[in-house]
Structures are given as C-alpha cells and as structure tokens.
Design an enzyme around this catalytic site. Sequence first.
Site, PDB file in Angstrom:
ATOM      1  N   SER A  22      -6.768 -10.198  11.079  1.00 47.07           N
ATOM      2  CA  SER A  22      -5.925 -10.981  11.992  1.00 47.07           C
ATOM      3  C   SER A  22      -6.186 -10.665  13.464  1.00 47.07           C
ATOM      4  O   SER A  22      -6.150  -9.511  13.869  1.00 47.07           O
ATOM      5  CB  SER A  22      -4.437 -10.657  11.767  1.00 47.07           C
ATOM      6  OG  SER A  22      -3.959 -11.292  10.643  1.00 47.07           O
ATOM      7  N   HIS A  53      -6.914 -16.483  11.630  1.00 48.01           N
ATOM      8  CA  HIS A  53      -8.006 -16.296  10.660  1.00 48.01           C
ATOM      9  C   HIS A  53      -8.872 -17.532  10.707  1.00 48.01           C
ATOM     10  O   HIS A  53      -8.517 -18.571  10.169  1.00 48.01           O
ATOM     11  CB  HIS A  53      -7.446 -16.089   9.240  1.00 48.01           C
ATOM     12  CG  HIS A  53      -6.904 -14.715   9.019  1.00 48.01           C
ATOM     13  ND1 HIS A  53      -7.657 -13.706   8.500  1.00 48.01           N
ATOM     14  CD2 HIS A  53      -5.699 -14.193   9.289  1.00 48.01           C
ATOM     15  CE1 HIS A  53      -6.929 -12.607   8.443  1.00 48.01           C
ATOM     16  NE2 HIS A  53      -5.730 -12.869   8.912  1.00 48.01           N
ATOM     17  N   HIS A  75      -5.560 -14.271   1.564  1.00 44.19           N
ATOM     18  CA  HIS A  75      -4.597 -13.225   1.200  1.00 44.19           C
ATOM     19  C   HIS A  75      -3.825 -13.567  -0.067  1.00 44.19           C
ATOM     20  O   HIS A  75      -3.642 -14.736  -0.396  1.00 44.19           O
ATOM     21  CB  HIS A  75      -3.579 -13.048   2.340  1.00 44.19           C
ATOM     22  CG  HIS A  75      -4.190 -12.758   3.669  1.00 44.19           C
ATOM     23  ND1 HIS A  75      -4.659 -13.749   4.493  1.00 44.19           N
ATOM     24  CD2 HIS A  75      -4.419 -11.586   4.311  1.00 44.19           C
ATOM     25  CE1 HIS A  75      -5.152 -13.203   5.594  1.00 44.19           C
ATOM     26  NE2 HIS A  75      -5.020 -11.889   5.507  1.00 44.19           N
ATOM     27  N   TYR A  77      -0.686 -13.330  -0.261  1.00 41.32           N
ATOM     28  CA  TYR A  77       0.569 -13.995   0.103  1.00 41.32           C
ATOM     29  C   TYR A  77       0.422 -15.501   0.299  1.00 41.32           C
ATOM     30  O   TYR A  77       1.414 -16.223   0.374  1.00 41.32           O
ATOM     31  CB  TYR A  77       1.216 -13.349   1.345  1.00 41.32           C
ATOM     32  CG  TYR A  77       0.397 -13.384   2.610  1.00 41.32           C
ATOM     33  CD1 TYR A  77       0.195 -14.562   3.321  1.00 41.32           C
ATOM     34  CD2 TYR A  77      -0.167 -12.222   3.119  1.00 41.32           C
ATOM     35  CE1 TYR A  77      -0.540 -14.588   4.486  1.00 41.32           C
ATOM     36  CE2 TYR A  77      -0.898 -12.231   4.292  1.00 41.32           C
ATOM     37  CZ  TYR A  77      -1.089 -13.414   4.968  1.00 41.32           C
ATOM     38  OH  TYR A  77      -1.828 -13.441   6.113  1.00 41.32           O
ATOM     39  N   GLU A  78      -0.832 -15.976   0.381  1.00 37.86           N
ATOM     40  CA  GLU A  78      -1.046 -17.428   0.453  1.00 37.86           C
ATOM     41  C   GLU A  78      -1.039 -18.042  -0.940  1.00 37.86           C
ATOM     42  O   GLU A  78      -1.219 -19.243  -1.097  1.00 37.86           O
ATOM     43  CB  GLU A  78      -2.388 -17.721   1.128  1.00 37.86           C
ATOM     44  CG  GLU A  78      -2.457 -17.268   2.574  1.00 37.86           C
ATOM     45  CD  GLU A  78      -3.862 -17.420   3.137  1.00 37.86           C
ATOM     46  OE1 GLU A  78      -4.234 -18.548   3.490  1.00 37.86           O
ATOM     47  OE2 GLU A  78      -4.593 -16.410   3.196  1.00 37.86           O
ATOM     48  N   ALA A 105      -5.496  -5.881  10.698  1.00 36.74           N
ATOM     49  CA  ALA A 105      -4.376  -5.564  11.584  1.00 36.74           C
ATOM     50  C   ALA A 105      -3.349  -4.858  10.703  1.00 36.74           C
ATOM     51  O   ALA A 105      -3.169  -5.218   9.543  1.00 36.74           O
ATOM     52  CB  ALA A 105      -3.795  -6.853  12.145  1.00 36.74           C
ATOM     53  N   MET A 198      -1.441  -6.114   4.680  1.00 37.28           N
ATOM     54  CA  MET A 198      -1.381  -7.064   3.554  1.00 37.28           C
ATOM     55  C   MET A 198      -2.769  -7.462   3.080  1.00 37.28           C
ATOM     56  O   MET A 198      -2.963  -8.575   2.589  1.00 37.28           O
ATOM     57  CB  MET A 198      -0.600  -8.309   3.985  1.00 37.28           C
ATOM     58  CG  MET A 198       0.782  -8.022   4.531  1.00 37.28           C
ATOM     59  SD  MET A 198       1.565  -9.526   5.140  1.00 37.28           S
ATOM     60  CE  MET A 198       2.928  -8.850   6.101  1.00 37.28           C
ATOM     61  N   SER A 199      -3.739  -6.580   3.239  1.00 38.71           N
ATOM     62  CA  SER A 199      -5.105  -6.949   2.816  1.00 38.71           C
ATOM     63  C   SER A 199      -5.876  -5.701   2.410  1.00 38.71           C
ATOM     64  O   SER A 199      -5.295  -4.666   2.117  1.00 38.71           O
ATOM     65  CB  SER A 199      -5.821  -7.659   3.980  1.00 38.71           C
ATOM     66  OG  SER A 199      -6.069  -6.754   5.031  1.00 38.71           O
ATOM     67  N   ASN A 222       1.320  -3.028  15.854  1.00 39.87           N
ATOM     68  CA  ASN A 222       2.753  -2.883  16.124  1.00 39.87           C
ATOM     69  C   ASN A 222       3.250  -1.606  15.437  1.00 39.87           C
ATOM     70  O   ASN A 222       2.703  -1.222  14.417  1.00 39.87           O
ATOM     71  CB  ASN A 222       3.518  -4.095  15.554  1.00 39.87           C
ATOM     72  CG  ASN A 222       3.227  -4.292  14.074  1.00 39.87           C
ATOM     73  OD1 ASN A 222       2.186  -4.835  13.689  1.00 39.87           O
ATOM     74  ND2 ASN A 222       4.120  -3.822  13.236  1.00 39.87           N
ATOM     75  N   HIS A 234       4.101 -12.404  14.184  1.00 38.48           N
ATOM     76  CA  HIS A 234       2.669 -12.610  13.966  1.00 38.48           C
ATOM     77  C   HIS A 234       1.952 -12.780  15.317  1.00 38.48           C
ATOM     78  O   HIS A 234       0.810 -12.358  15.476  1.00 38.48           O
ATOM     79  CB  HIS A 234       2.440 -13.836  13.080  1.00 38.48           C
ATOM     80  CG  HIS A 234       0.987 -14.059  12.753  1.00 38.48           C
ATOM     81  ND1 HIS A 234       0.241 -13.143  12.042  1.00 38.48           N
ATOM     82  CD2 HIS A 234       0.132 -15.074  13.063  1.00 38.48           C
ATOM     83  CE1 HIS A 234      -1.007 -13.595  11.918  1.00 38.48           C
ATOM     84  NE2 HIS A 234      -1.090 -14.758  12.531  1.00 38.48           N
TER      85      HIS A 234
HETATM   86  N1  HPA Z   1       3.255  -4.740   8.179  1.00 33.93           N
HETATM   87  C1  HPA Z   1       2.399  -5.349   7.329  1.00 33.93           C
HETATM   88  N2  HPA Z   1       1.305  -5.954   7.739  1.00 33.93           N
HETATM   89  C2  HPA Z   1       1.021  -5.948   9.058  1.00 33.93           C
HETATM   90  C3  HPA Z   1       1.859  -5.329   9.983  1.00 33.93           C
HETATM   91  C4  HPA Z   1       3.048  -4.683   9.515  1.00 33.93           C
HETATM   92  O1  HPA Z   1       3.838  -4.109  10.287  1.00 33.93           O
HETATM   93  N3  HPA Z   1       1.297  -5.502  11.204  1.00 33.93           N
HETATM   94  C5  HPA Z   1       0.143  -6.196  11.001  1.00 33.93           C
HETATM   95  N4  HPA Z   1      -0.028  -6.464   9.700  1.00 33.93           N
END
Ligand code: HPA
Length: 260
Positions: A22, A53, A75, A77-78, A105, A198-199, A222, A234
């Site tokens: 990301s 993406h 992903h 989640y998609e 990310a 998430m990857s 973050n 996001h």
């Molecule tokens: N959690 C999960 N996935 C992420 C995060 C997060 O804080 N930041 C970027 N991808």
Amino acid sequence: MNAAIEKATGRIGWRIAIVLGSGLNDVARSLLPAEPISFSDIEDMPTSGVEGHEGALYAGDLADVPALIFAGRVHLYEGHPPAAVTHAVRSAVEAGCETVILTNAAGAINEGLKVGAPCLISDHINLTGSNPLSGPHDGAGPRFLDLTEVYDSGLRTAARSVDPDLSEGVYAGLSGPTYETPAEVRMLRTLGADLVGMSTVHEAIVARYLGARVLGISVPTNPAAGISAAPLSHEEVARAGREAGTRLEAILRGVVEGLG
Ligand code: HPA
C-alpha cells in the site's frame, strides 16, 4: 516455466521478484522505468480494487538483474482465496525468480519503531486463520514445510549493509479488512508481534515452499490502534507509505545490486 509471465513480458530468465504494498507503488516506476503491464493483461492474474494498489507489473533489468516488480497485490479481505493472494509470487518463482522481496504497509505495535522508517521482517505470526498450502499436496515442495527461517538472514544482512539503521521486527498477519481494536493490539504485543498488517504471510510461505529466498520489509505507516489517540485511516497509511518511498527504493536497489 510460467507461460503467463513469459507471454506478458516477452522474456524468460527472471531472477528477482519484488511485491510493493500500500502506498509504495511509486517505487516501481523509479526502480524500473519500463512500460507497466496491467495485471488484467496477464493471463489468470487476479486484480485488486484497493486504492493505492496499482495492479501493474514492471519488468526489466534492475542493476543488471532481471526483475519483476509487482506494483500492488490482492488481499484476503477482498474475498480472494489464499491461492489468488499468492498467485503473483507463485508465477514469479515459476518464471525463475529465486529471490522474492515482499514489502507492505503495517501498523507499528512496538513503540520503538518510527512511522515511515522501513523495518525488516525477522519472522511472522500467521493469524489469518488460513494457510496457502492447505489442500491436496501438489508435490512442488514439501508437504510439511519447515518455517524456521522464512525471512532469509543473509538477505537481511545485505539490506542492513545498504541501510545500517534498519530495525527488525516480527510481523503479525491478520486477514482484515478492519484495523485492529486496541485490545487486539495489546494481545498481539503479548504474542511477540512488533508490526501488524493484512498481507505478506501467505506469499512468504508459498515462496519458501517453492524454494525461493524471502526478504520482508514493512513500512510502519501508523502507530497501531490504541497507541496514539488518532483514529486510523487508509489515507494516512497510503501517505506515510509514499513518504517512505525514497529510503525503500535505495534499500531495494542496493540489495538487488548485491545479487548481480
Ligand atoms: N493494521 C493492519 N494493517 C495495517 C495497519 C494497521 O494498523 N497499517 C497499515 N496496514
């Protein structure tokens, strides 16, 4: 040999694959000023609808090493199954890539990690509830794969010789798409995770299964939920990813140069 990659790129003999997460897609263009090939123009390649993406393959010589750079990934989640999530990595290794660099990310659980400063993945915890090797054994690798060293220590040393300030941490892979609750982040810290995302975990498993070496690099975008008072978004993740681009680019170029 992977016919789809050969057909899309018009070449064989690929040696390294890089997957950009990301907000990190811009790095592809700087590393390989090749004409991007849309994932939708590559046979059987799943496509992503997630902002940040790009969904394009950049193919060419990076520091004289034939390199496939996947700008974007799909992903869980998609709604994609693990087989789709790992399709690009599988295709790349089948096309000859013996080294796979996975970037992402991530949320920083460890408060010693700086937002925007790339961090090497030393190990992972697969909390997605799924495994890409579940199902009938195809015989391309061992039925019971050893994961003692998923992320190659030699490649981590190579990355550190390019950027000595690189930190290192354990990545927890969750299926998303929600960010975590503060209670989940406390749980992940207790479990030994420094980063959450998430990857990556499925792709790393498949690359190892097929015998490739893996380097994992997270960009903390973050502080994980509950660590700072600010809610997660996001947009924030994508912006911090883009800002880390220059440093990530130097690391990737330096590591690939060392492989040449
Ligand atoms: N959690 C999960 N996935 C992420 C995060 C997060 O804080 N930041 C970027 N991808």
